[in-house]
Every structure is written in C-alpha cells, then in structure tokens.
Design a protein around this motif. Sequence first.
Motif, PDB file in Angstrom:
ATOM      1  N   ASP A 273       0.822  -1.209   0.000  1.00  0.00           N
ATOM      2  CA  ASP A 273       0.000   0.000   0.000  1.00  0.00           C
ATOM      3  C   ASP A 273       0.855   1.258   0.000  1.00  0.00           C
ATOM      4  O   ASP A 273       1.957   1.279   0.542  1.00  0.00           O
ATOM      5  N   HIS A 274       0.305   2.315  -0.600  1.00  0.00           N
ATOM      6  CA  HIS A 274       0.849   3.661  -0.477  1.00  0.00           C
ATOM      7  C   HIS A 274      -0.063   4.399   0.500  1.00  0.00           C
ATOM      8  O   HIS A 274      -1.285   4.410   0.310  1.00  0.00           O
ATOM      9  N   LEU A 275       0.511   4.987   1.558  1.00  0.00           N
ATOM     10  CA  LEU A 275      -0.286   5.606   2.617  1.00  0.00           C
ATOM     11  C   LEU A 275       0.009   7.100   2.739  1.00  0.00           C
ATOM     12  O   LEU A 275       1.157   7.534   2.579  1.00  0.00           O
ATOM     13  N   TRP A 276      -1.038   7.861   3.038  1.00  0.00           N
ATOM     14  CA  TRP A 276      -0.943   9.277   3.342  1.00  0.00           C
ATOM     15  C   TRP A 276      -1.395   9.460   4.783  1.00  0.00           C
ATOM     16  O   TRP A 276      -2.452   8.976   5.171  1.00  0.00           O
ATOM     17  N   TYR A 277      -0.604  10.175   5.574  1.00  0.00           N
ATOM     18  CA  TYR A 277      -0.897  10.387   6.993  1.00  0.00           C
ATOM     19  C   TYR A 277      -1.386  11.814   7.233  1.00  0.00           C
ATOM     20  O   TYR A 277      -0.892  12.760   6.630  1.00  0.00           O
ATOM     21  N   ARG A 278      -2.348  11.928   8.133  1.00  0.00           N
ATOM     22  CA  ARG A 278      -2.816  13.215   8.630  1.00  0.00           C
ATOM     23  C   ARG A 278      -2.584  13.194  10.144  1.00  0.00           C
ATOM     24  O   ARG A 278      -3.334  12.574  10.882  1.00  0.00           O
ATOM     25  N   PRO A 279      -1.499  13.858  10.592  1.00  0.00           N
ATOM     26  CA  PRO A 279      -1.140  13.773  12.017  1.00  0.00           C
ATOM     27  C   PRO A 279      -2.088  14.546  12.916  1.00  0.00           C
ATOM     28  O   PRO A 279      -2.696  15.532  12.507  1.00  0.00           O
ATOM     29  N   ASN A 280      -2.205  14.047  14.140  1.00  0.00           N
ATOM     30  CA  ASN A 280      -2.937  14.716  15.225  1.00  0.00           C
ATOM     31  C   ASN A 280      -4.393  15.028  14.876  1.00  0.00           C
ATOM     32  O   ASN A 280      -4.929  16.037  15.316  1.00  0.00           O
ATOM     33  N   ILE A 281      -5.023  14.189  14.098  1.00  0.00           N
ATOM     34  CA  ILE A 281      -6.429  14.406  13.747  1.00  0.00           C
ATOM     35  C   ILE A 281      -7.312  14.267  14.982  1.00  0.00           C
ATOM     36  O   ILE A 281      -8.241  15.034  15.187  1.00  0.00           O
ATOM     37  N   VAL A 282      -7.005  13.283  15.804  1.00  0.00           N
ATOM     38  CA  VAL A 282      -7.773  13.038  17.024  1.00  0.00           C
ATOM     39  C   VAL A 282      -6.817  13.147  18.202  1.00  0.00           C
ATOM     40  O   VAL A 282      -5.711  12.621  18.154  1.00  0.00           O
ATOM     41  N   VAL A 283      -7.238  13.847  19.255  1.00  0.00           N
ATOM     42  CA  VAL A 283      -6.445  13.942  20.477  1.00  0.00           C
ATOM     43  C   VAL A 283      -7.323  13.470  21.631  1.00  0.00           C
ATOM     44  O   VAL A 283      -8.379  14.045  21.886  1.00  0.00           O
ATOM     45  N   ILE A 284      -6.878  12.396  22.287  1.00  0.00           N
ATOM     46  CA  ILE A 284      -7.615  11.836  23.413  1.00  0.00           C
ATOM     47  C   ILE A 284      -6.726  11.920  24.643  1.00  0.00           C
ATOM     48  O   ILE A 284      -5.651  11.321  24.672  1.00  0.00           O
ATOM     49  N   ASP A 285      -7.160  12.689  25.637  1.00  0.00           N
ATOM     50  CA  ASP A 285      -6.366  12.893  26.860  1.00  0.00           C
ATOM     51  C   ASP A 285      -4.938  13.315  26.538  1.00  0.00           C
ATOM     52  O   ASP A 285      -3.970  12.758  27.043  1.00  0.00           O
ATOM     53  N   ARG A 286      -4.802  14.275  25.653  1.00  0.00           N
ATOM     54  CA  ARG A 286      -3.510  14.831  25.210  1.00  0.00           C
ATOM     55  C   ARG A 286      -2.634  13.810  24.484  1.00  0.00           C
ATOM     56  O   ARG A 286      -1.429  13.983  24.378  1.00  0.00           O
ATOM     57  N   ILE A 287      -3.222  12.740  23.977  1.00  0.00           N
ATOM     58  CA  ILE A 287      -2.480  11.739  23.190  1.00  0.00           C
ATOM     59  C   ILE A 287      -2.889  11.909  21.726  1.00  0.00           C
ATOM     60  O   ILE A 287      -4.043  11.659  21.367  1.00  0.00           O
ATOM     61  N   PRO A 288      -1.957  12.365  20.862  1.00  0.00           N
ATOM     62  CA  PRO A 288      -2.314  12.578  19.456  1.00  0.00           C
ATOM     63  C   PRO A 288      -2.383  11.259  18.680  1.00  0.00           C
ATOM     64  O   PRO A 288      -1.479  10.440  18.733  1.00  0.00           O
ATOM     65  N   ILE A 289      -3.481  11.075  17.967  1.00  0.00           N
ATOM     66  CA  ILE A 289      -3.692   9.895  17.137  1.00  0.00           C
ATOM     67  C   ILE A 289      -3.671  10.346  15.684  1.00  0.00           C
ATOM     68  O   ILE A 289      -4.367  11.289  15.310  1.00  0.00           O
ATOM     69  N   ASP A 290      -2.872   9.676  14.867  1.00  0.00           N
ATOM     70  CA  ASP A 290      -2.795   9.998  13.445  1.00  0.00           C
ATOM     71  C   ASP A 290      -3.808   9.180  12.666  1.00  0.00           C
ATOM     72  O   ASP A 290      -4.061   8.015  12.973  1.00  0.00           O
TER      73      ASP A 290
END
Length: 152
Positions: A65-82
């Motif tokens: 696969d070729h993947l594109w990331y969007r960083p810090n889309i979701v932040v839960i308890d100050r934990i960034p999820i890409d």
Amino acid sequence: MLRKFLLALLLNLCASKLAHAAGPFGLGIVLIDPTGLSANYYYEKQKSLSAGLGWGSSHLRLNLDHLWYRPNIVVIDRIPIDLYFGVGGRFYQHERRNGDNESEIGVRVPVGVSYHFRKVPIQVFGELGPALVIVDDSAFIIDISLGGRYYF
C-alpha cells in the motif's frame, strides 16, 4: 532502592536516545488479517509505503500500500492519534480442500489510525482494508489489522 533508581534512569536515557535515532523504516508484527510481518517506510514526513505478509498452513497473503498520513487528527487525553488512508494491492493464495491452489488479486483502500510513542521508536496501529477482488473471483472483502512496528 538506589539500584532501581539507577536502572530506571539508564532505561529512560536509552529510550530517549533511541527515540531521537529512529529512522524511516519500521518492521513489526500484524495480527488478525493477515497475521504475520508488517513493514513501513516513510519516504516523506506524511507519506509511506507499507507491506504486510501473512501465512498459514495452507495460505499466503501479501498487501502492498501507499499511505498518506494526517497527524494529530484526534487527540484523546492529550495523546495525538494519526489518521491514514491509502491505495494498494492485495494478493492471496490458498489451497482448496481438493488440493488445488487458488489465487486472488485485488485493489485495497486501507484506512487506519496510528500512534507513535514519544520516547521509544514504536508505532501501534489499527486498520480497516476494504478490498475489491478482481482476479479469479469477484468479491468485496474488508480486512481488519492490528499491529506494531519498531523504527530504525
């Protein structure tokens, strides 16, 4: 007590040094579908090439696969999820009960979430991989994967 403190300090220093030395290539395991090895190579900050290889007693599975990331889309308890999404291919070969081999080739559109630990070069991820099988049979399949990779 002093030994425990020194050991904890040493482990923390090693972990922080490893985090700064993390490279663009990650290798690890993937569970569920396929269960096996997972690799990822960041060739740009938010773009990567990913592969999954799984096998069993009567099947072999490969995703590219070729993947594109969007960083810090979701932040839960100050934990960034890409969040990531991509496009790629799927190859699956298995042995039927009568001994014949069957191969499938398909197109995948994976979507997932990932988290990169700050102090150690480890990434954990979860992924849904909708796929359209176009060779041998026609089918719509959704792969589910959970895994982790160590970057060096």
